[in-house]
Design a protein around this motif. Structure first.
Motif, PDB file in Angstrom:
ATOM      1  N   LYS A  54       1.122   6.034  -0.005  1.00 35.88           N
ATOM      2  CA  LYS A  54      -0.148   6.463  -0.231  1.00 35.88           C
ATOM      3  C   LYS A  54      -0.364   7.356   1.081  1.00 35.88           C
ATOM      4  CE  LYS A  54      -1.716   3.986  -4.131  1.00 35.88           C
ATOM      5  NZ  LYS A  54      -1.426   5.112  -5.097  1.00 35.88           N
ATOM      6  N   LEU A  55      -0.499   6.515   2.245  1.00 37.29           N
ATOM      7  CA  LEU A  55      -0.702   6.900   3.376  1.00 37.29           C
ATOM      8  C   LEU A  55       0.077   8.059   3.713  1.00 37.29           C
ATOM      9  CD1 LEU A  55      -1.178   3.606   5.597  1.00 37.29           C
ATOM     10  CD2 LEU A  55      -3.209   5.363   4.699  1.00 37.29           C
ATOM     11  N   ALA A  56       1.465   7.882   3.613  1.00 35.68           N
ATOM     12  CA  ALA A  56       2.389   9.154   4.033  1.00 35.68           C
ATOM     13  C   ALA A  56       2.070  10.442   3.037  1.00 35.68           C
ATOM     14  CB  ALA A  56       3.829   8.737   3.630  1.00 35.68           C
ATOM     15  N   ASP A  57       1.723  10.202   1.839  1.00 34.82           N
ATOM     16  CA  ASP A  57       1.491  11.421   1.243  1.00 34.82           C
ATOM     17  C   ASP A  57       0.297  12.065   1.482  1.00 34.82           C
ATOM     18  OD1 ASP A  57       3.479  10.772  -0.501  1.00 34.82           O
ATOM     19  OD2 ASP A  57       2.405   9.780  -2.458  1.00 34.82           O
ATOM     20  N   ARG A  58      -0.549  11.400   2.156  1.00 33.35           N
ATOM     21  CA  ARG A  58      -1.731  12.363   2.605  1.00 33.35           C
ATOM     22  C   ARG A  58      -1.535  12.524   4.303  1.00 33.35           C
ATOM     23  NH1 ARG A  58      -6.605  10.691  -0.115  1.00 33.35           N
ATOM     24  NH2 ARG A  58      -6.331  10.193  -2.064  1.00 33.35           N
ATOM     25  N   GLY A  59      -0.531  12.162   4.624  1.00 35.30           N
ATOM     26  CA  GLY A  59      -0.347  12.159   6.235  1.00 35.30           C
ATOM     27  C   GLY A  59      -1.451  11.563   7.027  1.00 35.30           C
ATOM     28  N   LEU A  60      -1.933  10.312   6.536  1.00 38.43           N
ATOM     29  CA  LEU A  60      -3.002   9.843   7.317  1.00 38.43           C
ATOM     30  C   LEU A  60      -2.270   8.489   7.877  1.00 38.43           C
ATOM     31  CD1 LEU A  60      -5.894   9.246   8.072  1.00 38.43           C
ATOM     32  CD2 LEU A  60      -6.023   8.186   5.953  1.00 38.43           C
ATOM     33  N   ARG A  61      -2.427   8.459   9.092  1.00 40.38           N
ATOM     34  CA  ARG A  61      -1.644   7.145  10.004  1.00 40.38           C
ATOM     35  C   ARG A  61      -2.904   6.703  10.749  1.00 40.38           C
ATOM     36  NH1 ARG A  61       2.564   8.393  14.763  1.00 40.38           N
ATOM     37  NH2 ARG A  61       2.571   6.370  15.778  1.00 40.38           N
ATOM     38  N   PRO A  62      -3.802   5.725  10.212  1.00 45.47           N
ATOM     39  CA  PRO A  62      -4.975   5.004  10.618  1.00 45.47           C
ATOM     40  C   PRO A  62      -4.544   4.191  11.761  1.00 45.47           C
ATOM     41  CG  PRO A  62      -4.186   3.916   8.689  1.00 45.47           C
ATOM     42  CD  PRO A  62      -3.204   5.061   8.883  1.00 45.47           C
ATOM     43  N   LYS A  63      -5.602   4.221  12.458  1.00 47.41           N
ATOM     44  CA  LYS A  63      -5.822   3.239  13.895  1.00 47.41           C
ATOM     45  C   LYS A  63      -5.589   1.675  13.399  1.00 47.41           C
ATOM     46  CE  LYS A  63      -8.182   1.872  17.870  1.00 47.41           C
ATOM     47  NZ  LYS A  63      -9.428   1.819  18.699  1.00 47.41           N
ATOM     48  N   GLU A  64      -6.293   1.486  12.392  1.00 42.79           N
ATOM     49  CA  GLU A  64      -6.536   0.203  11.968  1.00 42.79           C
ATOM     50  C   GLU A  64      -6.528  -0.113  10.445  1.00 42.79           C
ATOM     51  OE1 GLU A  64      -9.926  -1.604  13.720  1.00 42.79           O
ATOM     52  OE2 GLU A  64      -8.970  -1.933  15.696  1.00 42.79           O
ATOM     53  N   ILE A  65      -6.088  -1.002   9.864  1.00 48.64           N
ATOM     54  CA  ILE A  65      -6.457  -1.374   8.588  1.00 48.64           C
ATOM     55  C   ILE A  65      -7.086  -2.764   8.233  1.00 48.64           C
ATOM     56  CG2 ILE A  65      -5.347  -1.873   6.274  1.00 48.64           C
ATOM     57  CD1 ILE A  65      -3.061  -0.056   6.914  1.00 48.64           C
ATOM     58  N   HIS A  66      -8.399  -2.622   7.735  1.00 45.08           N
ATOM     59  CA  HIS A  66      -8.966  -4.277   7.698  1.00 45.08           C
ATOM     60  C   HIS A  66      -8.793  -4.763   6.291  1.00 45.08           C
ATOM     61  CE1 HIS A  66     -11.844  -2.437  10.969  1.00 45.08           C
ATOM     62  NE2 HIS A  66     -10.693  -2.444  11.475  1.00 45.08           N
ATOM     63  N   VAL A  67      -8.576  -6.129   6.403  1.00 42.33           N
ATOM     64  CA  VAL A  67      -8.450  -6.568   5.146  1.00 42.33           C
ATOM     65  C   VAL A  67      -9.289  -7.773   5.319  1.00 42.33           C
ATOM     66  CG1 VAL A  67      -6.130  -5.994   4.737  1.00 42.33           C
ATOM     67  CG2 VAL A  67      -6.482  -8.007   6.300  1.00 42.33           C
ATOM     68  N   GLN A  68      -9.672  -8.294   3.975  1.00 42.80           N
ATOM     69  CA  GLN A  68     -10.638  -9.747   3.976  1.00 42.80           C
ATOM     70  C   GLN A  68      -9.756 -10.641   3.389  1.00 42.80           C
ATOM     71  OE1 GLN A  68     -14.316  -8.526   1.913  1.00 42.80           O
ATOM     72  NE2 GLN A  68     -13.340  -8.496   0.010  1.00 42.80           N
ATOM     73  N   SER A  69      -8.618 -10.678   3.083  1.00 40.51           N
ATOM     74  CA  SER A  69      -7.734 -11.965   2.414  1.00 40.51           C
ATOM     75  C   SER A  69      -6.716 -12.180   3.592  1.00 40.51           C
ATOM     76  CB  SER A  69      -7.305 -11.360   1.429  1.00 40.51           C
ATOM     77  OG  SER A  69      -6.321 -12.119   0.746  1.00 40.51           O
ATOM     78  N   GLU A 106       1.736  -6.676   8.500  1.00 36.49           N
ATOM     79  CA  GLU A 106       2.104  -6.391  10.023  1.00 36.49           C
ATOM     80  C   GLU A 106       3.351  -6.015  10.097  1.00 36.49           C
ATOM     81  OE1 GLU A 106      -0.994  -9.551  12.376  1.00 36.49           O
ATOM     82  OE2 GLU A 106       1.005 -10.053  11.574  1.00 36.49           O
ATOM     83  N   ALA A 107       4.370  -6.435   9.491  1.00 36.96           N
ATOM     84  CA  ALA A 107       5.639  -6.197   9.831  1.00 36.96           C
ATOM     85  C   ALA A 107       5.943  -4.464   9.222  1.00 36.96           C
ATOM     86  CB  ALA A 107       6.676  -6.885   8.822  1.00 36.96           C
ATOM     87  N   ALA A 108       5.312  -4.388   8.339  1.00 34.22           N
ATOM     88  CA  ALA A 108       5.441  -2.699   7.815  1.00 34.22           C
ATOM     89  C   ALA A 108       4.891  -1.657   8.842  1.00 34.22           C
ATOM     90  CB  ALA A 108       4.849  -2.625   6.325  1.00 34.22           C
ATOM     91  N   PHE A 109       3.830  -2.011   9.328  1.00 33.69           N
ATOM     92  CA  PHE A 109       3.055  -1.209  10.185  1.00 33.69           C
ATOM     93  C   PHE A 109       3.235  -1.246  11.752  1.00 33.69           C
ATOM     94  CE2 PHE A 109       0.719  -0.760   6.538  1.00 33.69           C
ATOM     95  CZ  PHE A 109       0.487   0.729   6.265  1.00 33.69           C
ATOM     96  N   GLU A 110       4.063  -2.336  12.322  1.00 32.27           N
ATOM     97  CA  GLU A 110       4.431  -2.583  13.504  1.00 32.27           C
ATOM     98  C   GLU A 110       4.752  -1.363  14.272  1.00 32.27           C
ATOM     99  OE1 GLU A 110       7.034  -5.925  16.064  1.00 32.27           O
ATOM    100  OE2 GLU A 110       7.326  -5.648  13.919  1.00 32.27           O
ATOM    101  N   GLY A 111       5.615  -0.587  14.035  1.00 33.83           N
ATOM    102  CA  GLY A 111       6.311   0.746  14.643  1.00 33.83           C
ATOM    103  C   GLY A 111       5.359   1.877  14.385  1.00 33.83           C
ATOM    104  N   LEU A 112       4.205   1.684  13.798  1.00 34.01           N
ATOM    105  CA  LEU A 112       3.363   3.034  13.645  1.00 34.01           C
ATOM    106  C   LEU A 112       2.037   2.769  14.626  1.00 34.01           C
ATOM    107  CD1 LEU A 112       3.607   3.065   9.771  1.00 34.01           C
ATOM    108  CD2 LEU A 112       4.527   4.730  11.278  1.00 34.01           C
ATOM    109  N   GLY A 113       1.991   1.725  15.297  1.00 26.98           N
ATOM    110  CA  GLY A 113       0.709   1.743  16.091  1.00 26.98           C
ATOM    111  C   GLY A 113      -0.404   1.307  15.197  1.00 26.98           C
ATOM    112  N   THR A 114      -0.378   1.059  13.940  1.00 33.90           N
ATOM    113  CA  THR A 114      -1.664   0.593  13.183  1.00 33.90           C
ATOM    114  C   THR A 114      -1.877  -0.674  13.193  1.00 33.90           C
ATOM    115  OG1 THR A 114      -1.224   2.399  11.660  1.00 33.90           O
ATOM    116  CG2 THR A 114      -2.579   0.665  10.785  1.00 33.90           C
ATOM    117  N   LYS A 115      -2.982  -1.407  13.596  1.00 31.68           N
ATOM    118  CA  LYS A 115      -3.367  -2.721  13.614  1.00 31.68           C
ATOM    119  C   LYS A 115      -3.973  -3.172  12.486  1.00 31.68           C
ATOM    120  CE  LYS A 115      -6.016  -5.695  16.720  1.00 31.68           C
ATOM    121  NZ  LYS A 115      -6.966  -6.133  17.814  1.00 31.68           N
ATOM    122  N   ILE A 116      -3.580  -4.523  12.008  1.00 29.67           N
ATOM    123  CA  ILE A 116      -4.108  -5.035  10.857  1.00 29.67           C
ATOM    124  C   ILE A 116      -5.191  -6.077  11.276  1.00 29.67           C
ATOM    125  CG2 ILE A 116      -3.499  -6.387   8.740  1.00 29.67           C
ATOM    126  CD1 ILE A 116      -1.950  -3.642   9.000  1.00 29.67           C
TER     127      ILE A 116
END
Length: 348
Positions: A289-304, A312-322
């Motif tokens: 979904k992010l790739a389709d929008r071309g959106l590379r966020p700084k952070e993804i916030h989760v409450q679970s 974490e493993a999927a976004f490790e090389g993108l600089g996006t912090k979980i």
């Protein structure tokens, strides 16, 4: 009734005796003992609920992992279960509870009608349910009828003795617990005995995380933005499936674009093989979904916390912090609105 009439009658009779015994008047929910299945050898862990007078019930948690998940949930802050009631439904268990007549399912009423059983009063009607990950509570299968009957009968033996001896459930050796065991083939002769054994170590299968590497490549070409996506995974509040079938549980993966308060993406997931298999789908869905929008966020916030490791493993090389947050207000607002919409009609 899939089990034969005599098996159902024995279960209902055992439930009636437990109701009269009322072990919840002195047993705490976490005062657990084990019962080894006479044929399979599987250990169920028996818990009595209702000491505060709210929901009298007996549950048997199927296996060491189910026990560990129950104890973890028992010790968790109340708001965790309020936000994610599915955590309890995901624990493999059998339950005998006592309900108001209006709270019974059609099959409960039909069972009692076929057995010519009548009950009166509040919390007087026995109800029997099977819980499995990925499904809503459902009717007992024949083997479950027989095992739950043994559980209630063994509770009749253990509960009065525990009332007299508060140390009954703990063995003399550290880490040992009470396990009721019976020789194979000796169930009908009453060949049950107390044993004290070490608590088995629960096994947790790894989560098979997977995603499309092309989605990662596309995101690496996108400009990194100082934006936040709020993400949550929760159960759809209702059964999915045809009439007469064990109803499946659907899970909603909800993503909110925090700067705009707009829903960024919604996806329905199911537990087809295991909870771990479903969780492993999450990074692939959100990366797509992010790739389709071309959106590379700084952070993804989760409450679970269950989402942190799989992302974490999927976004490790993108600089996006979980980032784990105890409460995501924008996401919870969107979640409440979505659940209110679902309440107006079925998902499918």
């Amino acid at each position: 009734m899939d089990a034969n009439r005599l098996e159902w009658e024995r279960l209902v009779d055992a439930a009636v005796r437990i109701k009269q015994l009322a072990p919840w008047e002195w047993m705490q929910e976490d005062e657990v003992f084990g019962i080894r299945h006479p044929e399979s050898g599987e250990i169920g862990f028996v818990s009595v609920m209702g000491i505060l007078g709210q929901h009298p019930a007996v549950a048997v948690y199927m296996g060491p992992r189910a026990l560990a998940e129950f104890l973890d949930l028992h010790q968790a802050p109340p708001d965790v279960l309020n936000e994610y009631p599915e955590y309890l439904l995901e624990i493999p268990q059998l339950q005998a509870s006592f309900e108001d007549r209006a709270d019974l399912e059609d099959w409960d009423r039909q069972l009692l009608r076929n057995l010519n059983r009548k009950f009166r009063g509040r919390k007087a009607w026995p109800r029997f349910q099977s819980f499995r990950p990925g499904f809503m509570p459902w009717q007992l299968e024949p083997e479950e009828v027989r095992f739950l009957t043994l559980v209630l009968e063994q509770l009749e033996d253990v509960a009065p003795r525990l009332h007299k001896n508060q140390g009954l459930l703990i063995g003399k050796e550290p880490g040992t617990f009470l396990l009721r065991s019976c020789r194979q083939g000796a169930v009908s002769t009453g060949g049950w005995e107390d044993r004290y054994e070490n608590l088995p170590t629960p096994e947790y299968p790894p989560v098979p995380v997977a995603w499309d590497p092309d989605d990662v490549k596309r995101l690496k070409r996108a400009v990194a933005k100082r934006e936040v996506i709020e993400l949550d995974l929760f159960m759809f509040p209702g059964p999915i499936g045809g009439k007469g079938q064990r109803p499946q549980a659907g899970y909603i993966l909800l993503a909110v674009h925090a700067p705009s308060n707009l829903v960024f993406g919604v996806e329905t997931l199911f537990i087809n093989e295991s909870l771990e298999q479903m969780l492993g789908l999450v990074p692939g869905v959100i990366l797509s979904k992010l790739a389709d929008r071309g959106l590379r966020p700084k952070e993804i916030h989760v409450q679970s916390s269950r989402l942190v490791g799989v992302l974490e493993a999927a976004f490790e090389g993108l600089g996006t912090k979980i980032v784990l947050k105890p409460s995501l207000k924008k996401l919870r607002t969107a979640k409440r609105e979505m659940l209110a919409h679902f309440a107006k009609g079925p998902l499918y």
